[in-house]
Design an enzyme around this catalytic site. Structure first.
Site, PDB file in Angstrom:
ATOM      1  CG  ASP A 138      46.416  69.537  76.783  1.00  0.00           C
ATOM      2  OD1 ASP A 138      46.657  70.378  75.905  1.00  0.00           O
ATOM      3  OD2 ASP A 138      46.469  69.796  77.995  1.00  0.00           O
ATOM      4  N   GLY A 157      46.902  79.059  78.020  1.00  0.00           N
ATOM      5  CA  GLY A 157      45.798  79.753  78.661  1.00  0.00           C
ATOM      6  C   GLY A 157      44.490  79.705  77.901  1.00  0.00           C
TER       7      GLY A 157
END
Length: 205
Positions: free
Chosen positions: A78, A10
């Protein structure tokens, strides 16, 4: 070059990875979250599925490391293999979700992999507080994430702090991301880009 974007669930890693890839013309390597065959079961029963999930992620990240090492252009990734091990697997072990035998086997496998891996040229750490993480997770509404325990998220944040500031030996750029909306506010994204330029190219220092 190999650039990695690190940060808790998140924190905005995927968004920043994609934006930086577009800005610089880099290749984006995104984490294969949605295709992980263990992920939904893992959030329902973490202790049951932790070892399988962690080995699957380790296998995928090691494949990425090998492919990035053969690539001549710049790749932005990522989540790297290093935070997968020192944050997520370590957190599962400390919270009792991995047995000592499974953890030791996993770490021995990782140590063999480190013989042919190196740290990224720059790791960008999106640092975000737990309340902000919770708000973002609720906002994006992924069903399997809504079952996540708060203690699990807190544990990950503690492991991130230890990993970034105590264990990781590579170059790190810390971005304090509470209250940031770099996706929609160009000035905030521009500030991050300037800091990256300073780290990689010695500009705007």
């Amino acid at each position: 070059m190999h650039i990695a974007v690190a940060g808790n669930i998140g924190a905005g890693k995927t968004t920043l990875t994609q934006m930086l890839a577009r800005h610089y013309g880099w290749e984006a390597r995104l984490e294969p979250v949605m295709v992980n065959p263990y992920l939904e079961d893992y959030y329902k029963d973490i202790s049951r599925w932790s070892f399988a999930l962690e080995v699957y992620f380790l296998k995928e990240r090691f494949r990425d490391v090998l492919e990035i090492g053969r690539t001549e252009h710049t790749v932005i990734q990522d989540r790297s293999i290093f935070e997968g091990v020192y944050v997520f697997t370590e957190n599962n072990y400390r919270q009792g979700n991995l047995s000592e035998t499974d953890y030791n086997t996993y770490m021995e496998l990782f140590e063999l992999m480190t013989l042919v891996t190196r740290t990224p040229d720059l790791m960008i750490y999106l640092r975000k507080s737990v309340p902000e993480l919770v708000r973002q997770i609720q906002k994006r509404g992924r069903d399997y994430e809504q079952q996540m325990q708060l203690d699990y998220l807190k544990g990950l944040n503690e492991r991130y702090e230890d990993f970034i500031f105590n264990k990781y030996k590579g170059k790190v750029l810390v971005v304090e991301s509470d209250g940031l909306d770099f996706e929609h506010i160009p000035e905030q994204f521009g500030s991050i880009v300037n800091r990256i330029d300073a780290q990689l190219f010695g500009l705007f220092s």
